[in-house]
Design a protein around this motif. Structure first.
Motif, PDB file in Angstrom:
ATOM      1  N   GLU A  68       5.745   3.434  -2.869  1.00 29.72           N
ATOM      2  CA  GLU A  68       6.937   4.009  -3.477  1.00 29.72           C
ATOM      3  C   GLU A  68       7.766   2.858  -4.059  1.00 29.72           C
ATOM      4  OE1 GLU A  68       7.640   7.022  -3.924  1.00 29.72           O
ATOM      5  OE2 GLU A  68       6.622   8.245  -2.406  1.00 29.72           O
ATOM      6  N   GLY A  97       0.809  -1.217   0.000  1.00 30.45           N
ATOM      7  CA  GLY A  97       0.000   0.000   0.000  1.00 30.45           C
ATOM      8  C   GLY A  97       0.838   1.261   0.000  1.00 30.45           C
ATOM      9  N   PRO A  98       0.223   2.410   0.171  1.00 26.45           N
ATOM     10  CA  PRO A  98       0.917   3.700   0.040  1.00 26.45           C
ATOM     11  C   PRO A  98       1.936   3.993   1.130  1.00 26.45           C
ATOM     12  CG  PRO A  98      -1.349   4.027   0.760  1.00 26.45           C
ATOM     13  CD  PRO A  98      -1.228   2.586   0.405  1.00 26.45           C
ATOM     14  N   ARG A 114       5.538   6.638 -12.607  1.00 25.33           N
ATOM     15  CA  ARG A 114       5.033   6.538 -11.227  1.00 25.33           C
ATOM     16  C   ARG A 114       6.020   5.817 -10.309  1.00 25.33           C
ATOM     17  NH1 ARG A 114      -0.604   3.675 -12.074  1.00 25.33           N
ATOM     18  NH2 ARG A 114       0.661   2.533 -13.607  1.00 25.33           N
ATOM     19  N   SER A 152       2.121  -2.467  -7.294  1.00 26.05           N
ATOM     20  CA  SER A 152       2.656  -1.556  -6.280  1.00 26.05           C
ATOM     21  C   SER A 152       2.314  -0.107  -6.587  1.00 26.05           C
ATOM     22  CB  SER A 152       4.170  -1.732  -6.181  1.00 26.05           C
ATOM     23  OG  SER A 152       4.516  -3.052  -5.801  1.00 26.05           O
ATOM     24  N   VAL A 153       2.543   0.331  -7.839  1.00 29.24           N
ATOM     25  CA  VAL A 153       2.266   1.733  -8.161  1.00 29.24           C
ATOM     26  C   VAL A 153       0.760   2.007  -8.174  1.00 29.24           C
ATOM     27  CG1 VAL A 153       4.415   2.008  -9.440  1.00 29.24           C
ATOM     28  CG2 VAL A 153       2.355   1.282 -10.671  1.00 29.24           C
ATOM     29  N   ARG A 154      -0.024   0.992  -8.542  1.00 28.92           N
ATOM     30  CA  ARG A 154      -1.481   1.177  -8.541  1.00 28.92           C
ATOM     31  C   ARG A 154      -1.995   1.412  -7.135  1.00 28.92           C
ATOM     32  NH1 ARG A 154      -2.546  -3.067 -11.128  1.00 28.92           N
ATOM     33  NH2 ARG A 154      -3.173  -4.436  -9.409  1.00 28.92           N
ATOM     34  N   ARG A 155      -1.343   0.796  -6.151  1.00 30.43           N
ATOM     35  CA  ARG A 155      -1.786   0.938  -4.765  1.00 30.43           C
ATOM     36  C   ARG A 155      -1.039   2.042  -4.023  1.00 30.43           C
ATOM     37  NH1 ARG A 155      -2.917  -5.260  -2.681  1.00 30.43           N
ATOM     38  NH2 ARG A 155      -4.359  -5.840  -4.367  1.00 30.43           N
ATOM     39  N   GLY A 156      -0.218   2.794  -4.742  1.00 32.20           N
ATOM     40  CA  GLY A 156       0.388   3.982  -4.157  1.00 32.20           C
ATOM     41  C   GLY A 156       1.699   3.767  -3.433  1.00 32.20           C
TER      42      GLY A 156
END
Length: 364
Positions: free
Chosen positions: A124, A94-95, A142, A118-122
């Motif tokens: 790094e 998550g983010p 992203r 990973s990037v879809r869920r925010g």
């Protein structure tokens, strides 16, 4: 079978190494510098000031496996955040999380899926990978992408993977002492190691050639006396398999001592090589396996022999010791990290020498 005369003949080595594998193995220091510069350009330092919920090290085939193990061992149980090493990102990503991944395979579909999730869920994401292909495209715009600047054959990109991971640890402040000076020291140290291991040096003054000769026609038992050293030992086994086709047993010394069959084999051979044995005049009978050869790997400050006694309660048969305290003196900041990187580079070059001397590395 090993042609040991080849290792003493730089011209013959150059003629055989038409792929330039030895030259690539000597770029470890340059890889560290270029990766550190690439991480800076990618904005990895901007991760500073945050404390992630978890650091996820995505383990993929090749150098990624070794770099993930080295980074996890370097952080150890004292790390202030959980460190997760996995083949793909966990379902809870998550983010609040930071993901670090490395690959030299631009079409790794599983890694591309992990990056996209990973990037879809925010989260790094810091990715060390080629700039083209599905992996880089999965997080385009992203994530922080560090592209390779020095091309090397598969299996010789550990310095790049390690440098990118260290840049993330430095930005997140997960190591006790400042890492900035150590990165420069690491690159210089690897350059010095490459100089020692150059083909023009005789085996007695070339630690990689010497190691290759000692491991030849044996089954190496690579046992680390501390967690970071065990990660180096496992990398050494992978490197020997990749470049020399040698099967080795690697792990923590506690795991090695638990393998009682290997201990009995060591006791029978004494762990040492018969210097008077000539494989041409006295070939092995039938399908007799190569005798084991013990190699203790150490990166810590403690005396390795005492560390083995403390951890296992017994001495081990005589063998080789890889503990570069002459190159990295006790008390040096981040000494364990520096020794680990140096030894990983040394075994890579030794594996290449062994692969050339046994004709395992095919000409272009």
């Amino acid at each position: 079978m090993l042609d040991d005369t080849l290792l003493a003949d730089p011209r013959a080595l150059a003629a055989l190494d038409t792929r330039g594998v030895l030259r690539s193995a000597a770029t470890a220091g340059a890889q560290v510098r270029s990766a550190a510069h690439g991480a800076q350009e990618a904005g990895v330092a901007d991760l500073g000031g945050t404390r992630p919920r978890a650091l996820v090290l995505v383990r993929r085939p090749g150098a990624s496996t070794s770099s993930s193990a080295l980074l996890a061992a370097l952080l150890g149980p004292a790390c202030p955040v959980p460190v997760v090493v996995a083949d793909s990102v966990p379902s809870w990503i998550g983010p609040l999380d930071v993901v670090v991944a490395h690959t030299d395979e631009a079409t790794d579909v599983e890694l591309a899926d992990s990056v996209a999730r990973s990037v879809r869920r925010g989260a790094e994401v810091v990715l060390s990978a080629p700039g083209d292909g599905p992996v880089a495209s999965a997080g385009a715009g992203r994530m922080r992408l560090v592209e390779p600047q020095i091309p090397v054959p598969p299996g010789l990109d550990l310095p790049r993977a390690l440098a990118v991971g260290l840049a993330v640890l430095r930005a997140l402040g997960l190591l006790g002492a400042p890492l900035d000076p150590a990165m420069d020291v690491l690159a210089d140290l690897l350059d010095e190691e490459a100089e020692r291991n150059q083909p023009g040096h005789e085996p007695f003054m070339n630690p990689a050639k010497s190691l290759a000769l000692r491991l030849a026609e044996h089954t190496p038992l690579l046992w680390g006396t501390d967690p970071l050293a065990a990660a180096v030992a496992r990398h050494a086994a992978a490197s020997l398999a990749t470049h020399a086709g040698v099967v080795a047993h690697a792990g923590d010394v506690g795991e090695g001592v638990a393998a009682t069959g290997l201990l009995r084999a060591l006791d029978r051979t004494g762990g040492a090589r018969d210097v008077f044995h000539d494989p041409f005049d006295d070939p092995p009978e039938g399908s007799e396996p190569p005798p084991p050869r013990l190699v203790l790997v150490a990166t810590g400050e403690d005396d390795p022999v005492q560390a083995v006694l403390r951890r296992t309660g017994r001495p081990l048969p005589d063998g080789d010791l890889l503990h570069p305290v002459d190159e990295v003196a006790r008390g040096t900041p981040h000494a364990a990290l520096l020794r680990a990187a140096l030894l990983a580079s040394r075994v890579d070059v030794a594996a290449v020498y062994l692969g050339l001397a046994t004709r395992t590395i095919e000409p272009a």
